[in-house]
Scaffold this active site. Sequence first.
Site, PDB file in Angstrom:
ATOM      1  N   ASP A  17     -33.248  15.131   2.331  1.00 48.30           N
ATOM      2  CA  ASP A  17     -32.612  14.233   3.300  1.00 48.30           C
ATOM      3  C   ASP A  17     -31.820  15.111   4.270  1.00 48.30           C
ATOM      4  O   ASP A  17     -31.624  16.306   4.017  1.00 48.30           O
ATOM      5  CB  ASP A  17     -31.675  13.250   2.568  1.00 48.30           C
ATOM      6  CG  ASP A  17     -30.930  12.326   3.527  1.00 48.30           C
ATOM      7  OD1 ASP A  17     -31.560  11.846   4.501  1.00 48.30           O
ATOM      8  OD2 ASP A  17     -29.725  12.087   3.327  1.00 48.30           O
ATOM      9  N   SER A  18     -31.340  14.516   5.342  1.00 44.00           N
ATOM     10  CA  SER A  18     -30.468  15.246   6.267  1.00 44.00           C
ATOM     11  C   SER A  18     -29.202  15.723   5.562  1.00 44.00           C
ATOM     12  O   SER A  18     -28.532  16.624   6.048  1.00 44.00           O
ATOM     13  CB  SER A  18     -30.074  14.343   7.427  1.00 44.00           C
ATOM     14  OG  SER A  18     -29.284  13.278   6.936  1.00 44.00           O
ATOM     15  N   TYR A  49     -29.209  13.476  11.284  1.00 39.65           N
ATOM     16  CA  TYR A  49     -30.495  13.475  11.982  1.00 39.65           C
ATOM     17  C   TYR A  49     -30.552  12.313  12.979  1.00 39.65           C
ATOM     18  O   TYR A  49     -31.313  12.353  13.931  1.00 39.65           O
ATOM     19  CB  TYR A  49     -31.648  13.300  10.996  1.00 39.65           C
ATOM     20  CG  TYR A  49     -32.063  14.521  10.193  1.00 39.65           C
ATOM     21  CD1 TYR A  49     -31.439  15.756  10.347  1.00 39.65           C
ATOM     22  CD2 TYR A  49     -33.107  14.425   9.274  1.00 39.65           C
ATOM     23  CE1 TYR A  49     -31.838  16.859   9.589  1.00 39.65           C
ATOM     24  CE2 TYR A  49     -33.522  15.511   8.529  1.00 39.65           C
ATOM     25  CZ  TYR A  49     -32.886  16.735   8.678  1.00 39.65           C
ATOM     26  OH  TYR A  49     -33.294  17.802   7.936  1.00 39.65           O
ATOM     27  N   GLY A  50     -29.766  11.281  12.692  1.00 39.39           N
ATOM     28  CA  GLY A  50     -29.843  10.051  13.494  1.00 39.39           C
ATOM     29  C   GLY A  50     -29.475  10.231  14.949  1.00 39.39           C
ATOM     30  O   GLY A  50     -29.728   9.348  15.762  1.00 39.39           O
ATOM     31  N   CYS A  80     -35.241   9.931   3.521  1.00 33.76           N
ATOM     32  CA  CYS A  80     -34.545   9.792   4.805  1.00 33.76           C
ATOM     33  C   CYS A  80     -35.350   8.855   5.694  1.00 33.76           C
ATOM     34  O   CYS A  80     -36.461   9.199   6.113  1.00 33.76           O
ATOM     35  CB  CYS A  80     -34.404  11.166   5.464  1.00 33.76           C
ATOM     36  SG  CYS A  80     -33.603  11.088   7.072  1.00 33.76           S
ATOM     37  N   ASN A  81     -34.799   7.684   5.986  1.00 31.62           N
ATOM     38  CA  ASN A  81     -35.497   6.716   6.827  1.00 31.62           C
ATOM     39  C   ASN A  81     -35.730   7.251   8.237  1.00 31.62           C
ATOM     40  O   ASN A  81     -36.717   6.904   8.888  1.00 31.62           O
ATOM     41  CB  ASN A  81     -34.662   5.437   6.936  1.00 31.62           C
ATOM     42  CG  ASN A  81     -34.529   4.723   5.610  1.00 31.62           C
ATOM     43  OD1 ASN A  81     -35.346   3.884   5.269  1.00 31.62           O
ATOM     44  ND2 ASN A  81     -33.501   5.062   4.848  1.00 31.62           N
ATOM     45  N   THR A  82     -34.809   8.093   8.715  1.00 33.07           N
ATOM     46  CA  THR A  82     -34.933   8.621  10.073  1.00 33.07           C
ATOM     47  C   THR A  82     -36.156   9.527  10.169  1.00 33.07           C
ATOM     48  O   THR A  82     -36.919   9.466  11.139  1.00 33.07           O
ATOM     49  CB  THR A  82     -33.645   9.383  10.454  1.00 33.07           C
ATOM     50  OG1 THR A  82     -32.515   8.544  10.172  1.00 33.07           O
ATOM     51  CG2 THR A  82     -33.637   9.748  11.911  1.00 33.07           C
ATOM     52  N   GLU A 159     -21.026  11.988   4.212  1.00 35.35           N
ATOM     53  CA  GLU A 159     -21.117  13.450   4.080  1.00 35.35           C
ATOM     54  C   GLU A 159     -19.762  14.057   3.702  1.00 35.35           C
ATOM     55  O   GLU A 159     -19.700  15.053   2.992  1.00 35.35           O
ATOM     56  CB  GLU A 159     -21.608  14.086   5.395  1.00 35.35           C
ATOM     57  CG  GLU A 159     -23.078  13.881   5.682  1.00 35.35           C
ATOM     58  CD  GLU A 159     -23.993  14.617   4.704  1.00 35.35           C
ATOM     59  OE1 GLU A 159     -23.795  15.810   4.504  1.00 35.35           O
ATOM     60  OE2 GLU A 159     -24.897  13.962   4.134  1.00 35.35           O
ATOM     61  N   CYS A 191     -30.732   3.269   5.807  1.00 40.35           N
ATOM     62  CA  CYS A 191     -30.386   4.696   5.779  1.00 40.35           C
ATOM     63  C   CYS A 191     -29.947   5.005   4.356  1.00 40.35           C
ATOM     64  O   CYS A 191     -29.183   4.222   3.758  1.00 40.35           O
ATOM     65  CB  CYS A 191     -29.262   4.995   6.762  1.00 40.35           C
ATOM     66  SG  CYS A 191     -28.538   6.642   6.561  1.00 40.35           S
ATOM     67  N   THR A 192     -30.408   6.130   3.821  1.00 40.27           N
ATOM     68  CA  THR A 192     -30.151   6.413   2.407  1.00 40.27           C
ATOM     69  C   THR A 192     -28.694   6.776   2.128  1.00 40.27           C
ATOM     70  O   THR A 192     -28.278   6.810   0.974  1.00 40.27           O
ATOM     71  CB  THR A 192     -31.074   7.536   1.903  1.00 40.27           C
ATOM     72  OG1 THR A 192     -30.926   8.686   2.747  1.00 40.27           O
ATOM     73  CG2 THR A 192     -32.523   7.081   1.914  1.00 40.27           C
ATOM     74  N   HIS A 193     -27.914   7.045   3.179  1.00 36.25           N
ATOM     75  CA  HIS A 193     -26.478   7.248   2.956  1.00 36.25           C
ATOM     76  C   HIS A 193     -25.752   5.937   2.645  1.00 36.25           C
ATOM     77  O   HIS A 193     -24.706   5.931   2.005  1.00 36.25           O
ATOM     78  CB  HIS A 193     -25.817   7.873   4.196  1.00 36.25           C
ATOM     79  CG  HIS A 193     -26.084   9.341   4.378  1.00 36.25           C
ATOM     80  ND1 HIS A 193     -27.308   9.840   4.747  1.00 36.25           N
ATOM     81  CD2 HIS A 193     -25.264  10.422   4.240  1.00 36.25           C
ATOM     82  CE1 HIS A 193     -27.228  11.164   4.847  1.00 36.25           C
ATOM     83  NE2 HIS A 193     -25.999  11.544   4.542  1.00 36.25           N
TER      84      HIS A 193
END
Length: 286
Positions: A17-18, A49-50, A80-82, A159, A191-193
């Site tokens: 992921d980012s 990344y978004g 990561c969906n992005t 993050e 979004c995975t966050h």
Amino acid sequence: MSAAPDPNRNRPIGVFDSGVGGLSVLREIRRALPAEALCYVADSAHAPYGDKSADYIEARSRQIIRFLQQQGAKAVVVACNTVTGLAIEHLRQTFPQLPIVAIEPAVKPAAQSTRSGVVGVLATRQTVASPGLERLVRTHGCGKHLLLQACPGWVERVERGELTGAATLAAVAQYVQPLLDQGADTLVLGCTHYPFLLPLIRQLAGAAVQVLDPAPAVARELGRRLDALGLRHDSDPPGEVRFWTSADPRRIAPVIGTLWDAPVEVGQLPASFMRLISTEPTLLAP
Ligand code: DGL
């Protein structure tokens, strides 16, 4: 149907992921496939990344997948969906032999189960504008009112490990409340966050609003793909889990430890995988 066992089945699964958000997918993979060894890359030096271009995200994803292949990955999960929304076709073309399973916003189940007909999709700016989400909405959103809501700032909070407190609640309310005010009875975590902000989202939305996270479905799909290829490793759990980051591991390790719910060692991504490489033709400056 399961294929005959492949000798490569003992190799790890790569997940990236980012940043630390993909841990919300990693924990579901761990739950569903406890015997599998897992390698996780948090590209935190390049998050979010978004806000990056598609070229940049493609380039980072290629680099990380090459690193995961160096670790022996038998399959890769794009957590990561992005990346999925902007780069999944490019990655599947670039790595045609590699099984790649990718997360995407749960638009289909949301559209099928909403009672009010109003669905809020929470995602990064790039996912909201991506061809991948546009396709999902076109295919599954017919007759429903889908509200696509970018949530700048949420990824950065996760993050930093800021999952609670008044400032994070205010940041969550800023994007969730307007969706509730417009009648959304279903929220999609695109979004995975964002699953790490779920307690705050629930606090605002209440129990009557359903909140959909596709991570368990991704873990099930991964299991099916491994079975079909004879690549499932299902003896002697638990498999080893290893972590790397492109940021300072001393800063990231405590955040991963909190989200993973156990102390972890985090390695530094080797220098050759840290920066965008100038010989790759499609890159933009970092
Ligand atoms: N966690 C990621 C996603 O699912 C990306 C977040 C970001 O870096 O913008 O989209």
